[in-house]
Design a protein around this motif. Structure first.
Motif, PDB file in Angstrom:
ATOM      1  N   TYR A  94       0.217   5.362   0.553  1.00  0.00           N
ATOM      2  CA  TYR A  94      -0.570   6.672   0.713  1.00  0.00           C
ATOM      3  C   TYR A  94       0.232   7.816   1.255  1.00  0.00           C
ATOM      4  O   TYR A  94       1.432   7.735   1.403  1.00  0.00           O
ATOM      5  CB  TYR A  94      -1.634   6.177   1.753  1.00  0.00           C
ATOM      6  N   GLU A 115      -7.781  -1.313  10.451  1.00  0.00           N
ATOM      7  CA  GLU A 115      -7.867  -0.429  11.532  1.00  0.00           C
ATOM      8  C   GLU A 115      -7.488  -1.312  12.869  1.00  0.00           C
ATOM      9  O   GLU A 115      -7.077  -0.889  13.912  1.00  0.00           O
ATOM     10  CB  GLU A 115      -9.473   0.113  11.781  1.00  0.00           C
ATOM     11  N   ARG A 126      -0.474  15.307  13.081  1.00  0.00           N
ATOM     12  CA  ARG A 126      -1.059  14.290  13.041  1.00  0.00           C
ATOM     13  C   ARG A 126      -0.399  12.840  13.505  1.00  0.00           C
ATOM     14  O   ARG A 126       0.566  13.292  14.223  1.00  0.00           O
ATOM     15  CB  ARG A 126      -1.392  14.104  11.493  1.00  0.00           C
ATOM     16  N   GLY A 127      -1.239  11.781  13.515  1.00  0.00           N
ATOM     17  CA  GLY A 127      -0.493  10.602  13.930  1.00  0.00           C
ATOM     18  C   GLY A 127      -1.170  10.198  15.235  1.00  0.00           C
ATOM     19  O   GLY A 127      -2.325  10.000  15.200  1.00  0.00           O
ATOM     20  N   ARG A 150       0.940  -1.293  -0.012  1.00  0.00           N
ATOM     21  CA  ARG A 150      -0.032  -0.029   0.022  1.00  0.00           C
ATOM     22  C   ARG A 150       0.693   1.208   0.063  1.00  0.00           C
ATOM     23  O   ARG A 150       1.862   1.273   0.613  1.00  0.00           O
ATOM     24  CB  ARG A 150      -0.786  -0.138   0.993  1.00  0.00           C
ATOM     25  N   HIS A 161      -0.572   7.450  16.754  1.00  0.00           N
ATOM     26  CA  HIS A 161      -0.788   6.102  17.117  1.00  0.00           C
ATOM     27  C   HIS A 161       0.438   5.366  16.864  1.00  0.00           C
ATOM     28  O   HIS A 161       1.647   5.965  16.533  1.00  0.00           O
ATOM     29  CB  HIS A 161      -1.908   5.643  15.810  1.00  0.00           C
ATOM     30  N   ILE A 169      -0.215  12.097   2.641  1.00  0.00           N
ATOM     31  CA  ILE A 169      -0.843  12.867   3.323  1.00  0.00           C
ATOM     32  C   ILE A 169      -0.650  14.303   2.941  1.00  0.00           C
ATOM     33  O   ILE A 169       0.587  14.704   2.675  1.00  0.00           O
ATOM     34  CB  ILE A 169      -0.777  12.907   4.936  1.00  0.00           C
ATOM     35  N   TYR A 176      -4.618  -1.566   4.609  1.00  0.00           N
ATOM     36  CA  TYR A 176      -5.141  -0.813   5.697  1.00  0.00           C
ATOM     37  C   TYR A 176      -6.052  -1.809   6.469  1.00  0.00           C
ATOM     38  O   TYR A 176      -6.667  -2.471   5.853  1.00  0.00           O
ATOM     39  CB  TYR A 176      -6.086   0.041   5.096  1.00  0.00           C
ATOM     40  N   TYR A 210      -4.000  -0.728  14.358  1.00  0.00           N
ATOM     41  CA  TYR A 210      -3.791   0.450  15.168  1.00  0.00           C
ATOM     42  C   TYR A 210      -3.803   0.476  16.406  1.00  0.00           C
ATOM     43  O   TYR A 210      -4.880  -0.379  17.107  1.00  0.00           O
ATOM     44  CB  TYR A 210      -4.835   1.569  14.723  1.00  0.00           C
ATOM     45  N   ARG A 258      -4.433   3.506  19.040  1.00  0.00           N
ATOM     46  CA  ARG A 258      -4.783   4.879  19.157  1.00  0.00           C
ATOM     47  C   ARG A 258      -4.789   5.436  20.638  1.00  0.00           C
ATOM     48  O   ARG A 258      -4.976   6.708  20.669  1.00  0.00           O
ATOM     49  CB  ARG A 258      -6.005   5.193  18.314  1.00  0.00           C
ATOM     50  N   MET A 261       3.224  13.288  13.725  1.00  0.00           N
ATOM     51  CA  MET A 261       3.987  13.966  12.631  1.00  0.00           C
ATOM     52  C   MET A 261       3.611  15.527  12.538  1.00  0.00           C
ATOM     53  O   MET A 261       2.359  15.680  12.891  1.00  0.00           O
ATOM     54  CB  MET A 261       3.391  13.344  11.280  1.00  0.00           C
TER      55      MET A 261
HETATM   56  P1  TYD Z   1      -4.598   7.757   9.975  1.00  0.00           P
HETATM   57  O1  TYD Z   1      -3.843   6.578   9.998  1.00  0.00           O
HETATM   58  O2  TYD Z   1      -5.294   7.883  11.262  1.00  0.00           O
HETATM   59  O3  TYD Z   1      -3.893   9.324   9.694  1.00  0.00           O
HETATM   60  P2  TYD Z   1      -2.911  10.095  10.592  1.00  0.00           P
HETATM   61  O4  TYD Z   1      -2.142   9.187  11.471  1.00  0.00           O
HETATM   62  O5  TYD Z   1      -2.131  10.874   9.394  1.00  0.00           O
HETATM   63  O6  TYD Z   1      -3.497  11.040  11.250  1.00  0.00           O
HETATM   64  O7  TYD Z   1      -5.851   7.812   9.017  1.00  0.00           O
HETATM   65  C1  TYD Z   1      -6.780   8.853   8.667  1.00  0.00           C
HETATM   66  C2  TYD Z   1      -7.750   8.266   8.345  1.00  0.00           C
HETATM   67  O8  TYD Z   1      -7.775   7.564   6.868  1.00  0.00           O
HETATM   68  C3  TYD Z   1      -8.743   7.303   9.084  1.00  0.00           C
HETATM   69  O9  TYD Z   1     -10.107   7.224   9.186  1.00  0.00           O
HETATM   70  C4  TYD Z   1      -8.263   5.733   8.425  1.00  0.00           C
HETATM   71  C5  TYD Z   1      -8.270   6.252   7.068  1.00  0.00           C
HETATM   72  N1  TYD Z   1      -7.094   5.445   6.102  1.00  0.00           N
HETATM   73  C6  TYD Z   1      -7.612   4.567   5.364  1.00  0.00           C
HETATM   74  O10 TYD Z   1      -9.020   4.484   5.183  1.00  0.00           O
HETATM   75  N2  TYD Z   1      -6.796   3.763   4.307  1.00  0.00           N
HETATM   76  C7  TYD Z   1      -5.679   4.224   4.797  1.00  0.00           C
HETATM   77  O11 TYD Z   1      -4.629   3.654   4.044  1.00  0.00           O
HETATM   78  C8  TYD Z   1      -5.077   4.732   5.867  1.00  0.00           C
HETATM   79  C9  TYD Z   1      -3.441   5.047   5.975  1.00  0.00           C
HETATM   80  C10 TYD Z   1      -5.956   5.577   6.694  1.00  0.00           C
END
Ligand code: TYD
Length: 133
Positions: A36, A117, A47-48, A34, A50, A38, A115, A120, A122, A98
């Motif tokens: 991604y 959840e 942000r972050g 994957r 977690h 930001i 991805y 994670y 958090r 971050m």
């Molecule tokens: P998150 O990883 O919490 O971002 P950050 O650490 O930068 O604050 O992700 C933010 C939102 O995006 C959260 O609702 C989960 C979603 N997300 C996806 O749907 N797919 C992904 O690959 C990622 C990384 C996040």
């Protein structure tokens, strides 16, 4: 803590700029499932907040400057990604934040898995419990 920095291979061509690249397994120690990124983040936004249980990631900043704070539950460290050829490998069980030092910096992540959840953590107290399990 000792962050694992990666000097991303970069080919510069006179007057034409530079091209940076990395290959899964060859340049970074995991397959990539994957990517991604930001973007559209204002200066001083953080942000972050977690950690991941299993996920390995390579972070890099192709435009701008982002400071990455890391905490393994014992030691803390930080790295500024302010050059497109700088990479930071984050192994599992590292709490990270971050901080956008420059508006509209783009933070890219190459991740070892899809991805999920459920991977994670958090909540910081939960993170400490997880690493001491
Ligand atoms: P998150 O990883 O919490 O971002 P950050 O650490 O930068 O604050 O992700 C933010 C939102 O995006 C959260 O609702 C989960 C979603 N997300 C996806 O749907 N797919 C992904 O690959 C990622 C990384 C996040």
């Amino acid at each position: 803590m000792n962050p694992t920095l990666l000097q991303i291979k970069t080919v510069s061509t006179p007057n034409l700029g530079s091209l940076s690249f990395f290959e899964a397994d060859h340049d970074i120690p995991f397959p990539i499932k994957r990517i991604y990124y930001i973007h559209g983040v204002a200066k001083n936004i953080q942000r972050g907040a977690h950690a991941h249980k299993q996920l390995k990631q390579l972070l890099f900043c192709p435009y701008g400057s982002v400071k990455i704070f890391m905490d393994d539950g014992h030691d803390k460290g930080d790295v500024v990604l302010d050059d497109p050829s700088k990479g930071l490998i984050i192994t599992p069980c590292i709490w990270r934040d971050m901080l956008w030092l420059v508006e509209n910096s783009v933070l890219c992540v190459a991740a070892s898995d899809y991805y999920d959840e459920g991977d994670y953590i958090r909540d910081y107290n939960e993170f400490i419990t997880w690493i001491n399990r």
